[in-house]
Design a protein around this motif. Structure first.
Motif, PDB file in Angstrom:
ATOM      1  N   VAL A 218       0.171  -1.068   0.706  1.00 33.70           N
ATOM      2  CA  VAL A 218       0.444   0.343   0.012  1.00 33.70           C
ATOM      3  C   VAL A 218       1.145   0.804   0.261  1.00 33.70           C
ATOM      4  O   VAL A 218       1.481   1.563   1.159  1.00 33.70           O
ATOM      5  N   GLN A 219       0.884   2.295  -1.443  1.00 29.50           N
ATOM      6  CA  GLN A 219       1.291   3.184  -1.044  1.00 29.50           C
ATOM      7  C   GLN A 219       0.778   4.280  -0.230  1.00 29.50           C
ATOM      8  O   GLN A 219      -0.406   4.387  -0.381  1.00 29.50           O
ATOM      9  N   GLN A 220       1.908   4.599   0.406  1.00 31.20           N
ATOM     10  CA  GLN A 220       1.826   5.898   1.457  1.00 31.20           C
ATOM     11  C   GLN A 220       2.103   6.858   1.320  1.00 31.20           C
ATOM     12  O   GLN A 220       3.494   7.972   1.117  1.00 31.20           O
ATOM     13  N   LEU A 221       1.486   8.273   1.326  1.00 30.20           N
ATOM     14  CA  LEU A 221       1.940   9.681   0.876  1.00 30.20           C
ATOM     15  C   LEU A 221       1.346  10.474   2.036  1.00 30.20           C
ATOM     16  O   LEU A 221       0.211  10.578   1.801  1.00 30.20           O
ATOM     17  N   HIS A 222       1.808  11.707   2.556  1.00 28.82           N
ATOM     18  CA  HIS A 222       1.776  12.709   3.188  1.00 28.82           C
ATOM     19  C   HIS A 222       0.979  13.955   2.226  1.00 28.82           C
ATOM     20  O   HIS A 222       1.904  13.856   1.231  1.00 28.82           O
ATOM     21  N   SER A 223      -0.170  14.423   2.539  1.00 27.00           N
ATOM     22  CA  SER A 223      -0.024  15.805   1.771  1.00 27.00           C
ATOM     23  C   SER A 223       1.258  16.541   1.175  1.00 27.00           C
ATOM     24  O   SER A 223       1.020  16.906   0.364  1.00 27.00           O
ATOM     25  N   SER A 224       2.185  17.059   1.949  1.00 26.86           N
ATOM     26  CA  SER A 224       2.863  18.189   2.012  1.00 26.86           C
ATOM     27  C   SER A 224       4.129  16.755   0.429  1.00 26.86           C
ATOM     28  O   SER A 224       4.810  17.747   0.061  1.00 26.86           O
ATOM     29  N   LEU A 225       3.855  15.673   0.469  1.00 28.98           N
ATOM     30  CA  LEU A 225       4.593  15.742  -1.170  1.00 28.98           C
ATOM     31  C   LEU A 225       3.675  15.379  -1.957  1.00 28.98           C
ATOM     32  O   LEU A 225       4.341  14.738  -2.930  1.00 28.98           O
ATOM     33  N   TYR A 226       2.404  15.485  -2.124  1.00 30.41           N
ATOM     34  CA  TYR A 226       1.580  14.953  -3.037  1.00 30.41           C
ATOM     35  C   TYR A 226       1.443  16.734  -3.908  1.00 30.41           C
ATOM     36  O   TYR A 226       1.525  17.368  -3.010  1.00 30.41           O
ATOM     37  N   GLN A 227       1.068  15.887  -5.514  1.00 34.34           N
ATOM     38  CA  GLN A 227       1.358  17.575  -6.191  1.00 34.34           C
ATOM     39  C   GLN A 227       0.339  16.411  -6.547  1.00 34.34           C
ATOM     40  O   GLN A 227      -0.560  17.581  -7.253  1.00 34.34           O
ATOM     41  N   GLN A 228      -0.171  15.570  -7.627  1.00 34.08           N
ATOM     42  CA  GLN A 228      -0.949  15.587  -8.976  1.00 34.08           C
ATOM     43  C   GLN A 228      -1.504  13.746  -8.784  1.00 34.08           C
ATOM     44  O   GLN A 228      -0.376  13.025  -8.370  1.00 34.08           O
ATOM     45  N   PRO A 229      -2.407  13.644  -9.302  1.00 34.20           N
ATOM     46  CA  PRO A 229      -2.972  11.776  -9.145  1.00 34.20           C
ATOM     47  C   PRO A 229      -1.600  11.166  -9.689  1.00 34.20           C
ATOM     48  O   PRO A 229      -2.096   9.946  -9.368  1.00 34.20           O
ATOM     49  N   SER A 230      -1.299  11.758 -10.655  1.00 34.95           N
ATOM     50  CA  SER A 230       0.034  10.210 -12.006  1.00 34.95           C
ATOM     51  C   SER A 230       1.070   9.558 -10.482  1.00 34.95           C
ATOM     52  O   SER A 230       1.309   8.709 -10.878  1.00 34.95           O
TER      53      SER A 230
ATOM     54  N   PRO B 113      -8.719  -3.688   0.325  1.00 33.94           N
ATOM     55  CA  PRO B 113      -7.924  -2.943   0.088  1.00 33.94           C
ATOM     56  C   PRO B 113      -7.546  -2.000  -0.273  1.00 33.94           C
ATOM     57  O   PRO B 113      -7.667  -1.990  -1.147  1.00 33.94           O
ATOM     58  N   LEU B 114      -6.349  -1.016  -0.374  1.00 37.83           N
ATOM     59  CA  LEU B 114      -6.698  -0.121  -0.707  1.00 37.83           C
ATOM     60  C   LEU B 114      -5.156  -0.456  -1.788  1.00 37.83           C
ATOM     61  O   LEU B 114      -4.193  -0.739  -1.181  1.00 37.83           O
ATOM     62  N   ASP B 115      -4.635   0.371  -2.529  1.00 38.39           N
ATOM     63  CA  ASP B 115      -4.201   0.922  -3.278  1.00 38.39           C
ATOM     64  C   ASP B 115      -2.826   1.675  -3.049  1.00 38.39           C
ATOM     65  O   ASP B 115      -1.883   1.613  -2.712  1.00 38.39           O
ATOM     66  N   ALA B 116      -3.365   2.783  -1.930  1.00 41.32           N
ATOM     67  CA  ALA B 116      -2.679   4.247  -1.789  1.00 41.32           C
ATOM     68  C   ALA B 116      -3.565   4.708  -1.017  1.00 41.32           C
ATOM     69  O   ALA B 116      -5.043   4.696  -0.791  1.00 41.32           O
ATOM     70  N   VAL B 117      -2.918   5.254   0.434  1.00 41.34           N
ATOM     71  CA  VAL B 117      -3.193   6.495   1.669  1.00 41.34           C
ATOM     72  C   VAL B 117      -2.199   7.539   1.500  1.00 41.34           C
ATOM     73  O   VAL B 117      -1.407   7.454   1.485  1.00 41.34           O
ATOM     74  N   VAL B 118      -3.128   8.748   1.261  1.00 35.60           N
ATOM     75  CA  VAL B 118      -2.546   9.643   0.760  1.00 35.60           C
ATOM     76  C   VAL B 118      -3.239  10.732   2.340  1.00 35.60           C
ATOM     77  O   VAL B 118      -4.104  10.913   2.912  1.00 35.60           O
ATOM     78  N   TRP B 119      -2.371  10.818   3.297  1.00 29.87           N
ATOM     79  CA  TRP B 119      -2.430  10.881   4.625  1.00 29.87           C
ATOM     80  C   TRP B 119      -2.589  12.501   4.932  1.00 29.87           C
ATOM     81  O   TRP B 119      -1.016  13.448   4.669  1.00 29.87           O
ATOM     82  N   ALA B 120      -3.710  13.562   4.837  1.00 25.81           N
ATOM     83  CA  ALA B 120      -3.655  15.134   5.084  1.00 25.81           C
ATOM     84  C   ALA B 120      -4.106  15.292   6.480  1.00 25.81           C
ATOM     85  O   ALA B 120      -5.073  15.627   6.681  1.00 25.81           O
ATOM     86  N   THR B 121      -2.805  14.943   7.621  1.00 19.26           N
ATOM     87  CA  THR B 121      -3.156  14.877   8.517  1.00 19.26           C
ATOM     88  C   THR B 121      -2.218  15.451   9.423  1.00 19.26           C
ATOM     89  O   THR B 121      -2.240  15.745  10.937  1.00 19.26           O
ATOM     90  N   GLY B 122      -2.216  16.420   8.989  1.00 22.88           N
ATOM     91  CA  GLY B 122      -1.094  17.995   9.369  1.00 22.88           C
ATOM     92  C   GLY B 122       0.405  17.796   9.786  1.00 22.88           C
ATOM     93  O   GLY B 122       1.008  16.842   9.417  1.00 22.88           O
ATOM     94  N   PHE B 123       0.704  18.788  10.823  1.00 20.49           N
ATOM     95  CA  PHE B 123       1.781  18.335  10.641  1.00 20.49           C
ATOM     96  C   PHE B 123       2.517  18.517  12.132  1.00 20.49           C
ATOM     97  O   PHE B 123       1.749  18.392  12.823  1.00 20.49           O
ATOM     98  N   ARG B 124       4.033  18.379  13.312  1.00 17.14           N
ATOM     99  CA  ARG B 124       3.924  18.310  13.624  1.00 17.14           C
ATOM    100  C   ARG B 124       5.426  19.447  14.232  1.00 17.14           C
ATOM    101  O   ARG B 124       6.047  19.284  13.446  1.00 17.14           O
ATOM    102  N   PRO B 125       5.487  20.283  15.351  1.00 13.50           N
ATOM    103  CA  PRO B 125       7.033  21.087  15.301  1.00 13.50           C
ATOM    104  C   PRO B 125       7.662  20.389  15.384  1.00 13.50           C
ATOM    105  O   PRO B 125       8.214  18.328  15.294  1.00 13.50           O
ATOM    106  N   ASP B 126       8.841  20.422  14.864  1.00 11.90           N
ATOM    107  CA  ASP B 126      10.127  19.729  14.814  1.00 11.90           C
ATOM    108  C   ASP B 126      11.221  21.378  15.042  1.00 11.90           C
ATOM    109  O   ASP B 126      12.058  21.782  14.261  1.00 11.90           O
TER     110      ASP B 126
END
Length: 347
Positions: A150-162, A277-290
């Motif tokens: 299952v591909q996992q991608l955070h929203s900060s790295l998402y740009q387009q559906p491809s 069962p999924l091909d992928a999940v996009v986590w648009a779940t925000g950010f934490r401090p660093d």
């Protein structure tokens, strides 16, 4: 080793850092702005293609320079990048690009030393940290329960559906505006999209009348330090009702409720139902401090800076661009100016 010495060092050339630069320049203060990117505005230019500002141009300007074109327009992410780039050029700010701050520590005498990844070092009496809202991607702990296929991608790295592999089902997890925009972007391809959205989240229209009301009533400027502001700050952030309604009209989209877990078979568990069962999940779940690069005891147990309207207990050290730094508008482009003016005047 050459050390550049200035009165004030601004770390971050986004909207908050550039607003600080404007007020420093107005006061005749010697300053430098550092940014890790290779161009001003690049952080906007690299966001996902469908992103637009959530506020129209007439309430999104930085001090001293308004947007060109229609003031009713909701600028795209590329227009936002160009606006910031042109803003810095218009005022000829001393911006040092490609210099990521790696250590901020007290100087041996008074002030602070900032070391960068390039080896360049700066010493300043005052430092304004304007690296934006929290920058470390945050995903729920149960993300590790999903299998490797299952591909996992955070929203900060998402740009387009491809970017998303396969034609099968994909889930978008999150209860903010970015989650809705990304889900609609993916739904436009026709593939099945499961939206793990907390349906207790409020929704508001995003039109010119709403912005007139927010500005004229002062709700945008309500401080976190009064009772109503505190209540607003601790309430879930509403999403744009038009985006929510648009997403619900896709026949290939299903809302499954807030995500609660994941399975080794590749499905997400949620309050209303589990996904297949999924091909992928996009986590648009925000950010934490660093802020591990800041070597000062000015953070709470969660790594959040302790401050009052951006000013910390460390003399001469301040933050800008944080959510609810002072008010709801603090994280908006149009709210950067008032916060920056206060910090520069009081630092």
């Amino acid at each position: 080793m050459t050390v550049t010495t200035v009165d004030t060092l601004v770390i971050g050339a986004g909207q908050a850092g550039l607003a600080a630069a404007y007020y420093l320049q107005q006061r005749g203060v010697a300053f430098v702005v550092l940014d890790e990117r290779t161009a001003v505005g690049e952080v906007w230019a690299t966001r996902f293609d469908a992103l637009r500002l959530f506020s129209p141009a007439w309430v999104s300007g930085l001090p001293g320079c308004s947007w060109s074109g229609s003031k009713l327009h909701y600028p795209s992410k590329d227009e936002a990048a160009a606006y910031l780039r042109n803003y810095a050029a218009h005022f000829n700010f001393p911006v040092h690009l490609g210099r990521r701050a790696t250590i901020l520590r007290p100087a041996d005498g008074v002030g602070y030393v900032v070391e960068t990844a390039t080896g360049a070092t700066y010493q300043a009496q005052h430092v304004i940290v304007s690296t934006g809202a929290y920058t470390a991607p945050k995903v729920p702990a149960f993300a590790t329960d999903l299998p490797p296929q299952v591909q996992q991608l955070h929203s900060s790295l998402y740009q387009q559906p491809s970017q998303i592999t396969g034609p099968g089902p994909v889930a978008v997890v999150g209860s903010g505006n970015s989650a809705l925009q990304i889900a609609a972007d993916l739904a436009g391809t026709g593939r099945p999209v499961f939206v793990a959205f907390d349906e207790k989240t409020g929704a508001l229209p995003n039109n010119q009348l709403m912005w007139v009301l927010l500005k004229s009533t002062g709700l945008l400027q309500l401080s976190r330090y009064n009772a109503l502001g505190r209540r607003m700050m601790h309430s879930p952030e509403p999403v744009v009702s038009g985006d929510l309604q648009r997403l619900r009209h896709f026949t290939n989209v299903e809302f499954v409720g807030r995500a609660t877990g994941a399975t080794p078979a590749g499905a997400l568990l949620a309050r209303r139902r589990a996904t297949p069962p999924l091909d992928a999940v996009v986590w648009a779940t925000g950010f934490r401090p660093d802020y591990t690069w800041i070597k000062l005891p000015i953070f709470d147990a969660d790594g959040v800076p302790r401050h009052k309207r951006g000013l910390t207990e460390a003399p001469g050290l301040a933050f800008l661009g944080l959510p609810w730094l002072n008010s709801r508008s603090s994280a908006l482009m149009g709210g950067a100016g008032p916060d920056a003016e206060f910090v520069v005047q009081n630092l």
